[in-house]
Write an enzyme that holds these catalytic residues in place. Structure first.
Site, PDB file in Angstrom:
ATOM      1  N   ASP A  19       0.810  -1.229   0.000  1.00 30.68           N
ATOM      2  CA  ASP A  19       0.000   0.000   0.000  1.00 30.68           C
ATOM      3  C   ASP A  19       0.840   1.275   0.000  1.00 30.68           C
ATOM      4  O   ASP A  19       0.362   2.339  -0.368  1.00 30.68           O
ATOM      5  CB  ASP A  19      -0.965   0.008   1.185  1.00 30.68           C
ATOM      6  CG  ASP A  19      -2.140  -0.924   0.932  1.00 30.68           C
ATOM      7  OD1 ASP A  19      -2.273  -1.419  -0.208  1.00 30.68           O
ATOM      8  OD2 ASP A  19      -2.917  -1.166   1.873  1.00 30.68           O
ATOM      9  N   HIS A  21       3.497   1.703  -1.927  1.00 30.22           N
ATOM     10  CA  HIS A  21       3.676   1.977  -3.361  1.00 30.22           C
ATOM     11  C   HIS A  21       2.370   2.483  -3.972  1.00 30.22           C
ATOM     12  O   HIS A  21       2.371   3.392  -4.799  1.00 30.22           O
ATOM     13  CB  HIS A  21       4.087   0.707  -4.115  1.00 30.22           C
ATOM     14  CG  HIS A  21       5.406   0.140  -3.688  1.00 30.22           C
ATOM     15  ND1 HIS A  21       5.516  -0.997  -2.934  1.00 30.22           N
ATOM     16  CD2 HIS A  21       6.671   0.570  -3.917  1.00 30.22           C
ATOM     17  CE1 HIS A  21       6.800  -1.264  -2.732  1.00 30.22           C
ATOM     18  NE2 HIS A  21       7.524  -0.328  -3.302  1.00 30.22           N
TER      19      HIS A  21
END
Ligand code: PAF
Length: 259
Positions: A19, A21
């Site tokens: 999450d 990224h």
């Protein structure tokens, strides 16, 4: 990867997308509809071949995640695309030097790491030709080194900071977290507890209380020099790195002045 067709926002990654990224990709998407995500596990930034081999890889799953988060293009170059023969001297890629600051903290623990990071980013930028590049703040020293290098080298890319994303239990998201055992993961929460404690002394005390953690460093630094902070330092930052279950954990957090 062909030349750009408009302003590109670029999110370089080594895959194993989480999450953190996803939030970088979403951020990129607020800048433009032209978002490129690269997935390349860069051998030059690993100092141990074991860590390189163990690095989680899932190109198909990662591509899906990147596209769902708003990437318009996922690019997974080959090693020869990134490091062609003409970049090598006696068979070794000629690396960009990240300078003095790269010998401190993360760089001291991982000699050559930041040279490898700058070398790959330089190659990725050449291929992608982005207007913006988004880097997570979790890798605080990396972000600092990249920003400095871009400024000093007059690279026409705007480096954008993406905030740290934490799991509901407080652990900062990292691709390496999947390698933690259930017990190790629980133990790792000591780091966010320590960072929240508010002073360097209590941070160190809390970290020392967790036997599963092999601490590498825990310091409060001046974020513009990476020197140890003193009472006059603006925006001091706590930086912590250590090992649990053989997994390297790395986190940072802004502190109150004089802490
Ligand atoms: O932060 C990372 O994942 C890597 O260091 C980067 C920026 C993708 C370069 O390989």
């Amino acid at each position: 990867m062909s030349a750009s067709n408009g302003d590109i926002a670029f999110v370089p990654t080594m895959g194993a997308l989480h999450d953190g990224h996803v939030s970088l990709i979403k951020h990129a998407r607020t800048l433009t509809n032209n978002v490129v995500v690269s997935i390349f596990v860069n051998p030059l930034q690993f100092e141990s071949s074991e860590d390189l081999e163990k690095y989680p890889r899932d190109l198909e799953g990662d591509s899906k995640k990147a596209l769902a988060a708003g990437a318009t293009r996922v690019w997974a170059p080959t090693i020869d695309e990134i490091y062609p023969e003409n970049l090598k001297v006696n068979g070794e890629v000629k690396k960009i030097s990240a300078g003095e600051i790269a010998n401190k903290f993360e760089g001291a623990a991982r000699p050559g790491h930041f040279d490898g990071v700058l070398t790959v980013i330089n190659q990725l930028f050449k291929h992608v030709d982005p207007r913006w590049a988004i880097f997570g703040e979790k890798d605080f020293q990396q972000l600092h080194i990249v920003k400095n290098w871009v400024t000093k080298s007059y690279i026409p890319v705007e480096v954008i900071t993406g905030g740290i994303i934490r799991d509901s239990d407080g652990l900062a998201l990292s691709s390496r977290n999947v390698r933690l055992t259930t017990e190790g993961r629980k133990a790792a929460l000591v780091i966010s507890r320590a960072l929240r404690s508010g002073s360097k002394a209590s941070m160190k005390e809390i970290l020392a209380s967790e036997p599963a953690l092999t601490l590498d460093y825990a310091e409060v630094i001046d974020p513009s020099t990476f020197e140890i902070a003193d009472s006059s330092t603006l925006n001091p930052r706590a930086i912590v790195a250590g090992w649990i279950d053989g997994v390297r954990l790395l986190v940072n957090m802004g502190m109150a002045a004089g802490s």
